[in-house]
Design an enzyme around this catalytic site. Structure first.
Site, PDB file in Angstrom:
ATOM      1  N   SER A 112       0.829  -1.212   0.000  1.00  0.00           N
ATOM      2  CA  SER A 112       0.000   0.000   0.000  1.00  0.00           C
ATOM      3  C   SER A 112       0.855   1.250   0.000  1.00  0.00           C
ATOM      4  O   SER A 112       2.011   1.235   0.415  1.00  0.00           O
ATOM      5  CB  SER A 112      -0.890   0.022   1.241  1.00  0.00           C
ATOM      6  OG  SER A 112      -1.583  -1.183   1.386  1.00  0.00           O
TER       7      SER A 112
HETATM    8  N1  SAH Z   1       0.396  -5.039   4.306  1.00  0.00           N
HETATM    9  C1  SAH Z   1       0.919  -5.552   3.081  1.00  0.00           C
HETATM   10  C2  SAH Z   1      -0.069  -5.372   1.964  1.00  0.00           C
HETATM   11  C3  SAH Z   1      -0.180  -6.595   1.134  1.00  0.00           C
HETATM   12  S1  SAH Z   1      -1.512  -6.598  -0.016  1.00  0.00           S
HETATM   13  C4  SAH Z   1       2.284  -4.962   2.770  1.00  0.00           C
HETATM   14  O1  SAH Z   1       2.765  -4.098   3.532  1.00  0.00           O
HETATM   15  O2  SAH Z   1       2.910  -5.387   1.808  1.00  0.00           O
HETATM   16  C5  SAH Z   1      -2.696  -7.569   0.864  1.00  0.00           C
HETATM   17  C6  SAH Z   1      -2.342  -8.990   1.130  1.00  0.00           C
HETATM   18  O3  SAH Z   1      -3.490  -9.626   1.702  1.00  0.00           O
HETATM   19  C7  SAH Z   1      -1.974  -9.831  -0.086  1.00  0.00           C
HETATM   20  O4  SAH Z   1      -0.687 -10.332   0.075  1.00  0.00           O
HETATM   21  C8  SAH Z   1      -3.008 -10.968  -0.084  1.00  0.00           C
HETATM   22  O5  SAH Z   1      -2.488 -12.215  -0.490  1.00  0.00           O
HETATM   23  C9  SAH Z   1      -3.417 -10.986   1.364  1.00  0.00           C
HETATM   24  N2  SAH Z   1      -4.699 -11.643   1.659  1.00  0.00           N
HETATM   25  C10 SAH Z   1      -5.866 -11.587   0.981  1.00  0.00           C
HETATM   26  N3  SAH Z   1      -6.808 -12.362   1.583  1.00  0.00           N
HETATM   27  C11 SAH Z   1      -6.209 -12.900   2.688  1.00  0.00           C
HETATM   28  C12 SAH Z   1      -6.630 -13.790   3.714  1.00  0.00           C
HETATM   29  N4  SAH Z   1      -7.875 -14.314   3.761  1.00  0.00           N
HETATM   30  N5  SAH Z   1      -5.748 -14.122   4.674  1.00  0.00           N
HETATM   31  C13 SAH Z   1      -4.479 -13.650   4.675  1.00  0.00           C
HETATM   32  N6  SAH Z   1      -4.011 -12.812   3.724  1.00  0.00           N
HETATM   33  C14 SAH Z   1      -4.864 -12.440   2.742  1.00  0.00           C
END
Ligand code: SAH
Length: 265
Positions: A112
């Site tokens: 993000s």
């Molecule tokens: N906070 C992260 C943002 C990653 S994007 C950063 O700093 O990089 C959001 C992430 O949520 C993705 O990697 C995706 O795979 C994950 N995601 C989506 N659904 C999920 C679930 N049910 N449980 C765990 N992770 C999930």
């Protein structure tokens, strides 16, 4: 350039019992048998060099912009100024690491924008005078937000459903030696009951509704911040406070997060 040291990765169970060496199998399955991985080791990436300048100065400018855009929580600004975001992105994207932009992190997911990370964590902290207690993050991704959170909470449990990203985050975070950050591989829609109740829950992926497990695992007095698709059909930030008598929900500004998906992959 910091010296290279190869610390073993220790696996702690929630009972606090450490085991000595990393087994590739441990910490990679969840369900009810999830084991948090405590980050310890310390390889150094070439990213510093490719940034071509003092990254602290670049981060300080990013923090100034965050403050100018309305982020007021001094502890959040400090944490954003501390965590080296350039270590979480691919070498080719290092020069964009401190711009206010989301960036690809592989497997179709994104890190993000700094502004959104700071805004959500500021909401999550809700002007707490000190550190938050136990925090659950859903969506570890590359591990950046988890690292920021680890400076603002006593314990952070961060869960990711894509094994490739869970492992990438583990590598990215190794050099930071954040002993209070526990990475979990599993479906975050189930939360992580063993760490509950949480003072705060933050999601980096948005669904049509908030999973019941998150609401159940939130402490009374705790706060949840997550993107969610509103009845109007767009994604917005939702803040839920758990009070002694129930839950209070507020819908804030529109956001664009990757979808919350169930199951692991
Ligand atoms: N906070 C992260 C943002 C990653 S994007 C950063 O700093 O990089 C959001 C992430 O949520 C993705 O990697 C995706 O795979 C994950 N995601 C989506 N659904 C999920 C679930 N049910 N449980 C765990 N992770 C999930």
């Amino acid at each position: 350039m910091p010296e290279k040291r190869a610390f073993p990765i220790r696996l702690d169970s929630l009972s606090g019992k450490p085991s000595s060496k990393l087994s590739p199998k441990l910490g990679l399955t969840l369900g009810n048998a999830a084991r948090p991985v405590t980050m310890q080791a310390k390889p150094v990436k070439a990213a510093d060099a490719s940034l071509g300048m003092d990254s602290a100065a670049v981060r300080a400018r990013m923090v100034q912009k965050l403050a100018a855009s309305g982020i007021q929580d001094a502890l959040v600004l400090k944490a954003m100024g501390t965590v080296e975001r350039h270590r979480f992105v691919e070498t080719a994207l290092v020069n964009q690491a401190y711009e206010d932009t989301s960036l690809p992190i592989g497997l179709g997911q994104t890190i993000s924008k700094p502004n959104v990370v700071a805004r959500m964590i500021e909401l999550l902290r809700n002007n707490a005078p000190g550190l938050l207690g136990r925090v659950l993050e859903i969506g570890t991704g590359c591990g950046y937000q988890a690292a920021v959170l680890s400076h603002l909470a006593t314990e952070v449990y961060s869960i990711e459903r894509l094994k490739g990203l869970h492992e990438k985050a583990r590598l990215n975070l190794r050099s930071f030696r954040l002993h209070n950050l526990h990475l979990l591989f599993g479906d975050g829609m189930q939360g992580f009951a063993k760490g509950a109740p949480y003072a705060a829950i933050i999601a980096a992926a948005g669904g049509e509704s908030l999973p019941q497990a998150w609401l159940d695992q939130l402490a009374v007095g705790g706060r949840l911040v997550a993107p969610m698709v509103t009845p109007a059909g767009h994604q917005a930030l939702v803040v839920v406070d758990r009070t002694p008598t129930g839950y209070q929900q507020r819908v804030l500004e529109a956001v664009h997060f990757v979808p919350l998906k169930s199951g692991i992959s």
